[in-house]
Write a protein that holds these residues in place. Structure first.
Motif, mmCIF file in Angstrom:
data_model
loop_
_atom_site.group_PDB
_atom_site.id
_atom_site.type_symbol
_atom_site.label_atom_id
_atom_site.label_comp_id
_atom_site.label_asym_id
_atom_site.label_seq_id
_atom_site.Cartn_x
_atom_site.Cartn_y
_atom_site.Cartn_z
ATOM 1 N N TYR A 105 -8.569 -3.540 5.484
ATOM 2 C CA TYR A 105 -8.475 -2.514 6.315
ATOM 3 C C TYR A 105 -10.022 -2.583 7.146
ATOM 4 O O TYR A 105 -9.976 -2.516 8.495
ATOM 5 N N GLU A 106 -10.823 -2.965 6.476
ATOM 6 C CA GLU A 106 -12.272 -2.994 6.889
ATOM 7 C C GLU A 106 -12.403 -4.209 8.080
ATOM 8 O O GLU A 106 -12.827 -4.030 8.944
ATOM 9 N N LEU A 107 -11.662 -5.086 7.605
ATOM 10 C CA LEU A 107 -11.814 -6.332 8.646
ATOM 11 C C LEU A 107 -10.785 -5.919 9.743
ATOM 12 O O LEU A 107 -11.384 -6.241 11.086
ATOM 13 N N ILE A 108 -9.715 -5.628 9.670
ATOM 14 C CA ILE A 108 -8.980 -5.204 10.601
ATOM 15 C C ILE A 108 -9.381 -4.194 11.713
ATOM 16 O O ILE A 108 -9.608 -4.236 12.875
ATOM 17 N N ILE A 157 6.325 -3.745 -2.400
ATOM 18 C CA ILE A 157 5.743 -3.370 -1.295
ATOM 19 C C ILE A 157 4.284 -3.725 -1.217
ATOM 20 O O ILE A 157 3.665 -3.583 -1.921
ATOM 21 N N TYR A 158 3.980 -4.762 -0.168
ATOM 22 C CA TYR A 158 2.580 -5.194 -0.058
ATOM 23 C C TYR A 158 1.840 -4.174 0.854
ATOM 24 O O TYR A 158 2.203 -3.663 1.718
ATOM 25 N N ARG A 159 0.800 -3.697 0.189
ATOM 26 C CA ARG A 159 -0.012 -2.627 0.580
ATOM 27 C C ARG A 159 -1.291 -3.421 1.091
ATOM 28 O O ARG A 159 -1.831 -4.256 0.409
ATOM 29 N N MET A 160 -1.906 -2.603 2.178
ATOM 30 C CA MET A 160 -3.172 -3.319 2.849
ATOM 31 C C MET A 160 -4.415 -2.902 1.841
ATOM 32 O O MET A 160 -4.579 -1.683 1.587
ATOM 33 N N THR A 161 -5.207 -3.608 1.431
ATOM 34 C CA THR A 161 -6.076 -3.492 0.618
ATOM 35 C C THR A 161 -7.425 -2.720 1.398
ATOM 36 O O THR A 161 -7.533 -2.964 2.654
ATOM 37 N N VAL A 207 -0.082 -4.765 12.685
ATOM 38 C CA VAL A 207 -0.885 -3.637 12.722
ATOM 39 C C VAL A 207 -1.670 -3.459 14.138
ATOM 40 O O VAL A 207 -1.924 -2.268 14.203
ATOM 41 N N GLU A 208 -2.084 -4.428 14.673
ATOM 42 C CA GLU A 208 -2.667 -4.142 16.018
ATOM 43 C C GLU A 208 -1.603 -3.341 16.946
ATOM 44 O O GLU A 208 -2.349 -2.472 17.674
ATOM 45 N N ALA A 209 -0.445 -3.862 16.940
ATOM 46 C CA ALA A 209 0.294 -3.202 17.936
ATOM 47 C C ALA A 209 0.436 -1.735 17.291
ATOM 48 O O ALA A 209 0.481 -0.875 18.473
ATOM 49 N N LEU A 210 0.685 -1.498 16.241
ATOM 50 C CA LEU A 210 0.666 -0.144 15.698
ATOM 51 C C LEU A 210 -0.655 0.860 15.950
ATOM 52 O O LEU A 210 -0.479 1.815 16.703
ATOM 53 N N ALA A 211 -1.444 0.099 15.804
ATOM 54 C CA ALA A 211 -2.936 0.665 16.221
ATOM 55 C C ALA A 211 -3.095 0.921 17.678
ATOM 56 O O ALA A 211 -3.516 2.328 18.038
ATOM 57 N N LEU A 213 -5.100 4.999 10.908
ATOM 58 C CA LEU A 213 -4.624 3.980 10.172
ATOM 59 C C LEU A 213 -5.053 4.022 8.682
ATOM 60 O O LEU A 213 -4.320 3.070 7.975
ATOM 61 N N TRP A 214 -6.201 4.487 8.464
ATOM 62 C CA TRP A 214 -6.596 4.396 7.130
ATOM 63 C C TRP A 214 -5.795 5.184 6.257
ATOM 64 O O TRP A 214 -5.390 4.834 5.066
#
Length: 181
Positions: A19-22, A11-15, A68-72, A55-56
């Motif tokens: 996260y900071e960029l997003i 599973i690829y997890r967001m670093t 991620v954008e749609a989720l946020a 989101l964090w």
């Protein structure tokens, strides 16, 4: 000789960096969602902060390259609706508390109605569980905030918020039914 390896799902997890960029990219959009919903900057900032915090918390379960954008955006709208509901319940309970606490000396009928409201609220509060009564009184009669209640009771902030929300809903329902007498 062949050896079998068990199937391992990666599973690829967001670093943190992703996260900071997003977060920097999404913050203005989240802010505008809150601003459109409530019409004020302070609440819009709270919506953006709450959404980014959620989101964090989820960053370990979300890949940066998925929606991620749609989720946020969905999370921000849910935060707006939750806040709107909280305000609606708080307003109804505080209106009743205010009416019970500050009698209007205009005429006898209004004084009697306010005494009835105070009695109704007191009776409704007495029907809550002892813990809910204590938390309600700490929050609405002693004007303590959630962190102060947590420190005083040792109950977690999320639990305190949930219990207060449940107590307010129950009070509102009892009062709507004409209540508790």
């Amino acid at each position: 000789m062949l050896t079998f390896r068990p199937f391992v799902r990666y599973i690829y997890r967001m670093t943190t960096e992703e996260y900071e960029l997003i977060a920097r990219k999404l913050r203005p959009r989240l802010f505008s969602i809150g601003r459109e919903f409530f019409g004020d900057s302070d609440t819009a900032e709270d919506v953006a902060q709450e959404t980014l915090m959620r989101l964090w918390v989820m960053r370990g379960r979300v890949a940066a390259d998925t929606g991620v954008e749609a989720l946020a955006v969905r999370m921000a709208r849910n935060v707006c609706v939750s806040e709107w509901r909280r305000r609606k319940v708080r307003l109804a309970v505080s209106d009743l508390s205010t009416a019970a606490a500050q009698p209007d000396n205009a005429d006898t009928d209004s004084i009697m109605a306010e005494h009835d409201n105070a009695r109704l609220l007191k009776t409704a509060v007495s029907r809550l569980t002892p813990t809910e009564q204590r938390l309600y009184r700490m929050r609405h009669e002693l004007d303590m905030d959630i962190s102060q209640i947590t420190a005083a009771t040792g109950i977690g902030e999320r639990s305190v918020s949930a219990m207060l929300s449940k107590a307010r809903r129950q009070l509102l329902e009892m009062i709507k039914r004409g209540g508790c007498l």
